[in-house]
Design an enzyme around this catalytic site. Sequence first.
Site, PDB file in Angstrom:
ATOM      1  N   SER A 743      -7.535  21.490  11.233  1.00 57.32           N
ATOM      2  CA  SER A 743      -8.858  21.771  11.780  1.00 57.32           C
ATOM      3  C   SER A 743      -9.025  23.279  11.967  1.00 57.32           C
ATOM      4  O   SER A 743      -8.955  24.022  10.990  1.00 57.32           O
ATOM      5  CB  SER A 743      -9.054  21.000  13.092  1.00 57.32           C
ATOM      6  OG  SER A 743     -10.400  21.043  13.496  1.00 57.32           O
ATOM      7  N   ASP A 820     -14.928  13.079   6.286  1.00 54.39           N
ATOM      8  CA  ASP A 820     -14.847  13.833   7.540  1.00 54.39           C
ATOM      9  C   ASP A 820     -16.252  14.146   8.042  1.00 54.39           C
ATOM     10  O   ASP A 820     -16.996  14.891   7.407  1.00 54.39           O
ATOM     11  CB  ASP A 820     -14.057  15.124   7.302  1.00 54.39           C
ATOM     12  CG  ASP A 820     -13.646  15.822   8.586  1.00 54.39           C
ATOM     13  OD1 ASP A 820     -14.361  15.670   9.586  1.00 54.39           O
ATOM     14  OD2 ASP A 820     -12.618  16.523   8.571  1.00 54.39           O
ATOM     15  N   HIS A 853     -11.957  13.096  10.343  1.00 55.36           N
ATOM     16  CA  HIS A 853     -11.225  14.323  10.669  1.00 55.36           C
ATOM     17  C   HIS A 853      -9.774  14.049  11.070  1.00 55.36           C
ATOM     18  O   HIS A 853      -8.909  14.902  10.895  1.00 55.36           O
ATOM     19  CB  HIS A 853     -11.955  15.059  11.791  1.00 55.36           C
ATOM     20  CG  HIS A 853     -11.554  16.490  11.943  1.00 55.36           C
ATOM     21  ND1 HIS A 853     -11.588  17.390  10.895  1.00 55.36           N
ATOM     22  CD2 HIS A 853     -11.099  17.196  13.020  1.00 55.36           C
ATOM     23  CE1 HIS A 853     -11.182  18.578  11.320  1.00 55.36           C
ATOM     24  NE2 HIS A 853     -10.876  18.479  12.597  1.00 55.36           N
TER      25      HIS A 853
END
Length: 906
Positions: A743, A820, A853
């Site tokens: 991330s 995502d 994610h």
Amino acid sequence: MRSSEDREDSELLPANRPRSPSRSSYDSDDSGLSVDSILEEQKYNAATNETLGLPQEMRYHDEEGGEAGSNEALHTKASSSRSRRLLWLVVLLCCGGWVVAFVLFITQGRADYRTATDELQSDNSGSFSDGTSSGKPLTLQQVLSGVFLPRGHAISWVAGPDGEDGLLIERGEDDEAGYLRINDIRQDGKVNRVLMQKPTVGVDGRTIKPSATRPSPDLKKVLIISNQEKNWRHSFTASYWIFDVETQTAEPLDPNNIDGRVQLALWSPKSDAIAFVRDNNLYLRKLSSERVVPITKDGGEQLFYGVPDWVYEEEVFSGNSVTWWSEDGSQIAFIRTNESAVPEFPVQYFLSRPSGKKPQPGLENYPEVREIKYPKAGAPNPFVNLQFYDVEQGEVFSVDTPDDFDDDDRLIIEVIWAAKGKVLVRTTNRESDILKVFLVDTESRESKLIRIQDISELDGGWVEPTQSVRFIPADPDKGRPFDGYLDTVVHEGYDHLAYFTPLDNPEPIMLTSGEWEVVDAPTAVDLTRGLVYFIATKEAPTERHLYRVRLDGSDLTPLTDTSQPGYYSVSFSDGAGYALLSYQGPSIPWQSIISTEGEKTTTLRIIEDNTDLSKLVAQYALPTENYQNITIDGFTLQVVERRPPHFNPARKYPVLFHLYGGPGSQTVDRRFNVDFQSYVAASLGYIVVTVDGRGTGFIGRAARCIIRGNIGHYEAIDQIATAKNWAQKPYVDESRMAIWGWSYGGFMTLKTLEQDAGETFQYGMAVAPVTDWRFYDSVYTERYMHTPQHNPTGYDNTSISDMAALHNNVRFLVIHGASDDNVHIQNTLTLIDKLDLASVQNYDVHFYPDSDHSIFFHNAHTMVYERLASWLVNAFNGEWHRTANPVPDESMLRRLAKRVWPGFAH
């Protein structure tokens, strides 16, 4: 940089230059990390050459000795025989030399061939925390399956109907004690009352099994939640039922719409009504009737009432509710969110159907597309307004706030009910650097701006959207003549606790101060004794201890053992007389229930000591952790180094840097943790280093706010500077250094590789990275970067755009979930396009279909970490050196012919 005497037995190459493809893998200075990789190489060689351990130039006899063009016309039979004898002598000498060299190689401090099963000399020279030097090897599957996760208990405290403190809710399968019960800490945890006797309940022929329960404040009813279906990170839909404690029976929340999917349901403080949201509309169900009253009617895809949209759920409230009952139950405050101007972003699902809808016949082979209202940086934001509902009058109304921000420049970040119909509302501008606090009077329907602060002028920083304000009611007998509230404010460069009283007083009484910070304060308030409890970093940025202070700012006292490093969290009862104290590290975690009623805390009961975990840890060889500081550009940063269990300072170890690095975050702390980094250090035998650079939390505002407008720049400088520091250590192999993150950490991995350009790091692994902050959501991004319209140069600088610099690394890996909804796959696809345009090929990429994610769909989470581990092994084994610039492998016979006949071509 490392001097040449560290490796005299091999050619030294620049870290960013691949080896010549003509060189044998056996004399590469990056070859051979683990026994497993050697065995795999041997299996491959056996299949292709039928000979093990020989230099490639010596293997052609077994395969091609009789091939046409092999020079037999140039020699007599006798000379051929002598040549064969001579050749075998050379082979034997080469084999012997190779074996001797190999033995010397692995005994002179090279960390390549180490695995968890190798017996290495133990280092007893240092005192590092939480390491075990002997035991079984740690496996990746054990880490991923959670066998090393501490057991913990989340206690739900509840106030008694008559104001009793120290009551908690327990849920279990014990039919004798009751499935859902109230335990009384004051009576040694004895069952005070049973709310639900059995773990299931029947309703109109249906068997309802609770996934969650919400008792009413008077403990006479229980709201049962069943059939939950996830929406976004925090939100879900479910079926809701009202359970009657006395009769042990249940009924639907809405008897006229039993199958309706409810997004949120909240008890009135008076236990006589429930406010709930369905299809983005707000409803009221009074228990005196089966009738459900719609509070709003125009909710739908564009309008949300009482629940947040995607960006507010993700970036502001970190939850699924923007609905608040007044203390007396007479009014409801809620946010109206208008998304009509917010652009949509399509998220595709190729294997699953998150909507639950079956496609029409003939359309089964098309992906399901979910259009998400997602405001990217600089794009239109949702408009939010605070509205109120008068329960008795059945009226929805708003209160004007003339001094507030414009609709397109407003973020509502907190709503707190005070007394007598008054509400505290905290708002910021779109870029989150101006804070306004309003006092709204719902009786007079007027508002007042009671506090304004320009954070950008104060320290160049921003306002985090926390929800930690605590209303303090007036009590003249207790020395509080006026209402007030507690809030966290910036004070002398650090986050500290402040008491504002009266409500409209902009000048607070500072309860804490110093070069340390409070964390999500206050934790609890004892209104009877005038005490405020909070968690803080007073001892060290990596630690969390519990403290209390009086409302006048006096008598600040630690309540946990500050003589030892510790990381604590706490959950208080409603009256703050009791608490669940959770010790989270660095040693084996434990939990206890404590009483805070005396001058010192008293332990009433240990509810978890993690004995099984302690026994398990003792069986495994785990890394040691060395906590230290590093000073860069005058800023003191926190570092932890994980060393292999059998660390030998005479050896040369590869180093993996792991980071997250997001603004206000923290990765280096004293919590007990056995994670992927532990596996890398313990079982792969690498050193793992984590440094919380500038921009991260709990080291003061100056270090945190310096990154604003140019995120990634200073953070990368700190990673590179720390890596250079480690590269100079005698036990580090500077030619094998990698960095990885997920991330924001994925973004920082790429930004560090880009900024370093192969000088320090040779490898990187980026999972779900942001590659251009114009692609990420507005609320988060603009808080740290301003808008793209105000800061175009900053956005250009922060994007991953220097492909030549990435080309200078040996190799890097990029991984992304194809579905995502947070960091869109657009980020990685755009990066790949830039790499293609620049003809950069030294990277690998892996996509996981239908994963969001967190990358979990269809075993993807396990595969991600297995991919990371194997890729890293190949990197530190030197595989990416050997696979650079590949050329077809010509036969050994043809190479020999070229040596004998320089003009030989075919």
